[in-house]
Design an enzyme around this catalytic site. Structure first.
Site, PDB file in Angstrom:
ATOM      1  N   SER A  72      17.443  46.683  76.099  1.00  0.00           N
ATOM      2  CA  SER A  72      18.868  46.382  75.939  1.00  0.00           C
ATOM      3  C   SER A  72      19.684  46.527  77.213  1.00  0.00           C
ATOM      4  O   SER A  72      20.863  46.153  77.236  1.00  0.00           O
ATOM      5  CB  SER A  72      19.469  47.302  74.864  1.00  0.00           C
ATOM      6  OG  SER A  72      19.468  48.636  75.301  1.00  0.00           O
ATOM      7  N   THR A 196      23.312  48.330  74.402  1.00  0.00           N
ATOM      8  CA  THR A 196      24.112  48.535  75.626  1.00  0.00           C
ATOM      9  C   THR A 196      24.152  50.029  75.837  1.00  0.00           C
ATOM     10  O   THR A 196      23.934  50.786  74.896  1.00  0.00           O
ATOM     11  CB  THR A 196      25.571  48.035  75.389  1.00  0.00           C
ATOM     12  OG1 THR A 196      25.563  46.628  75.261  1.00  0.00           O
ATOM     13  CG2 THR A 196      26.520  48.420  76.498  1.00  0.00           C
ATOM     14  N   THR A 214      24.544  46.553  80.422  1.00  0.00           N
ATOM     15  CA  THR A 214      23.811  45.912  79.328  1.00  0.00           C
ATOM     16  C   THR A 214      23.096  44.640  79.784  1.00  0.00           C
ATOM     17  O   THR A 214      23.493  44.034  80.790  1.00  0.00           O
ATOM     18  CB  THR A 214      24.804  45.523  78.210  1.00  0.00           C
ATOM     19  OG1 THR A 214      24.090  45.069  77.073  1.00  0.00           O
ATOM     20  CG2 THR A 214      25.751  44.426  78.647  1.00  0.00           C
ATOM     21  N   ARG A 224      26.862  33.214  78.808  1.00  0.00           N
ATOM     22  CA  ARG A 224      27.720  34.009  77.915  1.00  0.00           C
ATOM     23  C   ARG A 224      28.000  35.385  78.539  1.00  0.00           C
ATOM     24  O   ARG A 224      27.096  36.049  79.038  1.00  0.00           O
ATOM     25  CB  ARG A 224      27.029  34.164  76.560  1.00  0.00           C
ATOM     26  CG  ARG A 224      27.809  34.995  75.533  1.00  0.00           C
ATOM     27  CD  ARG A 224      27.346  36.436  75.494  1.00  0.00           C
ATOM     28  NE  ARG A 224      27.907  37.169  74.368  1.00  0.00           N
ATOM     29  CZ  ARG A 224      27.773  38.485  74.196  1.00  0.00           C
ATOM     30  NH1 ARG A 224      27.098  39.197  75.066  1.00  0.00           N
ATOM     31  NH2 ARG A 224      28.300  39.078  73.153  1.00  0.00           N
ATOM     32  N   THR A 247      29.835  49.402  72.311  1.00  0.00           N
ATOM     33  CA  THR A 247      28.601  48.622  72.211  1.00  0.00           C
ATOM     34  C   THR A 247      28.691  47.821  70.914  1.00  0.00           C
ATOM     35  O   THR A 247      29.496  48.123  70.031  1.00  0.00           O
ATOM     36  CB  THR A 247      27.339  49.504  72.171  1.00  0.00           C
ATOM     37  OG1 THR A 247      27.388  50.314  71.002  1.00  0.00           O
ATOM     38  CG2 THR A 247      27.227  50.409  73.375  1.00  0.00           C
ATOM     39  N   GLY A 248      27.832  46.813  70.800  1.00  0.00           N
ATOM     40  CA  GLY A 248      27.837  45.995  69.593  1.00  0.00           C
ATOM     41  C   GLY A 248      28.345  44.594  69.874  1.00  0.00           C
ATOM     42  O   GLY A 248      28.378  44.163  71.030  1.00  0.00           O
TER      43      GLY A 248
HETATM   44  N1  ASP Z   1      28.351  44.555  73.601  1.00  0.00           N
HETATM   45  C1  ASP Z   1      27.237  43.869  74.174  1.00  0.00           C
HETATM   46  C2  ASP Z   1      27.538  42.421  74.296  1.00  0.00           C
HETATM   47  O1  ASP Z   1      28.182  41.886  73.418  1.00  0.00           O
HETATM   48  C3  ASP Z   1      25.987  43.999  73.420  1.00  0.00           C
HETATM   49  C4  ASP Z   1      25.730  45.307  72.799  1.00  0.00           C
HETATM   50  O2  ASP Z   1      26.432  46.262  73.002  1.00  0.00           O
HETATM   51  O3  ASP Z   1      24.775  45.421  72.075  1.00  0.00           O
HETATM   52  O4  ASP Z   1      27.062  41.826  75.231  1.00  0.00           O
END
Ligand code: ASP
Length: 342
Positions: A72, A196, A214, A224, A247-248
């Site tokens: 990740s 992340t 990340t 992206r 994160t997310g």
């Molecule tokens: N927030 C990160 C993103 O959207 C991904 C993650 O945190 O899992 O790139």
């Protein structure tokens, strides 16, 4: 007893449930695996020897970025839809109100360090793609292949299973007849799309720094950019208040300016724990008008300038955790779920 065992004892760390007393210095990461533990143990020493929060955060980030097993973050991160690893990272120094970030950076293992250099050696905040790579090379970073065998096989499996309407995968006449290739069996759960790390620290002077790094949403469209390199979304730090990271699903975090929102909530007197929960509720409230059943997947972490900590995730069954290192030792802090079971 070897040094490794002394530094990273395999005993279960203390687990703290939803409460936090302020202690400084302090370093936290949203990563709770062995590497997160290792990063905290090593970089705690930076803080106790009088080092700055900026140094401790950068080095902790590098420890996690360089772990090839972690799919990740950094080296070993999952690639975009074309099989290319594109990394995002941001850095912020709460003392000087400085910030730096890189997005879609390819072929450099430690984007957190490049983000720190953008912060300290340019008058810009965000460099992207080829420009970020040129900048990193100007600072002597070596270009390397970031796609590990593990990540490549997970990507191949994703590509083959993406659609029955393309020509990736076994020939039609052998479908469901032959045994799956071992790389398909090795990675049966490809639900992992997010991941992340946030690292936040306060040093002995009370100065605060943070970093979010990340490989972003796995198999994303080429180019992206998620929330991680967006100051105010994936990260915000303010010496007077504290620090927050996300994160997310980055798309929601960008639209809600979540990290900045958490800082504003703490400024109004909310604890870091409450601020994390407030930000999740705020996102759901926005969606509730158009899609009441939509609960995007996010996890937020925050610390206050007093050294309190907080952590909350949007949904699921299992409470989120984060790794905390302060003078009481290493612990796993357990946060809350905003919408359990969603
Ligand atoms: N927030 C990160 C993103 O959207 C991904 C993650 O945190 O899992 O790139």
């Amino acid at each position: 007893m070897g040094a490794g065992i002394l530094l990273f004892p395999s005993v279960n760390p203390v687990t703290i449930q939803n409460r936090s007393t302020g202690l400084r210095p302090l370093i936290i990461t949203s990563h709770t695996n062995e590497t997160g533990h290792k990063a905290m143990a090593l970089r705690w020493e930076v803080l106790t020897k009088g080092g700055s929060a900026v140094d401790a955060v950068e080095r902790a980030a590098n420890t996690i970025e360089l772990d090839p097993e972690d799919t990740s973050v950094g080296y070993g991160g999952l690639p975009n839809e074309n099989g290319v690893v594109q990394l995002d990272a941001s850095f912020m120094d709460g003392k000087t109100y400085s910030a730096g970030a890189v997005a879609c950076l390819e072929r450099i293992k430690t984007p957190a360090s490049v983000a720190r250099l953008v912060m300290q050696h340019t008058d810009h905040v965000l460099l992207t793609g080829q420009g970020a790579l040129d900048f990193a090379k100007a600072w002597g970073f070596r270009e390397e292949d970031l796609l590990t065998e593990k990540a490549r096989k997970i990507w191949l499996r994703w590509k083959e299973e993406l659609s029955p309407n393309d020509d990736w995968g076994e020939p039609d006449h052998l479908k469901n007849i032959i045994n799956k290739e071992s790389y398909r069996n090795d990675f049966p759960d490809i639900e992992h799309h997010y991941g992340t790390t946030n690292i936040l620290a306060i040093d002995t002077n009370g100065d605060i720094a943070g970093c979010t790094t990340t490989s972003g949403l796995s198999f994303k469209i080429n180019g992206r950019v998620g929330d991680s390199p967006i100051i105010g979304a994936g990260l915000y730090v303010d010496n007077e208040v504290g620090a927050a990271g996300a994160t997310g699903r980055g798309e929601d975090v960008i639209k809600s300016c979540a990290a900045y929102y958490m800082i504003m909530r703490m400024k109004e007197g909310r604890t870091p724990q409450q601020a994390c929960e407030d930000a999740l509720h705020m996102i759901v409230e926005k969606y509730s008008r158009i899609n009441p059943g939509f609960f995007p997947s996010e996890k937020f972490v925050a610390i206050s300038s007093r050294g309190e900590v907080g952590c909350a995730s949007m949904k699921g069954e299992k409470e989120p955790q984060m790794s905390v290192r302060n003078e009481k030792g290493f612990s796993l802090y357990t946060g809350t779920i905003a919408y359990r079971g969603k």
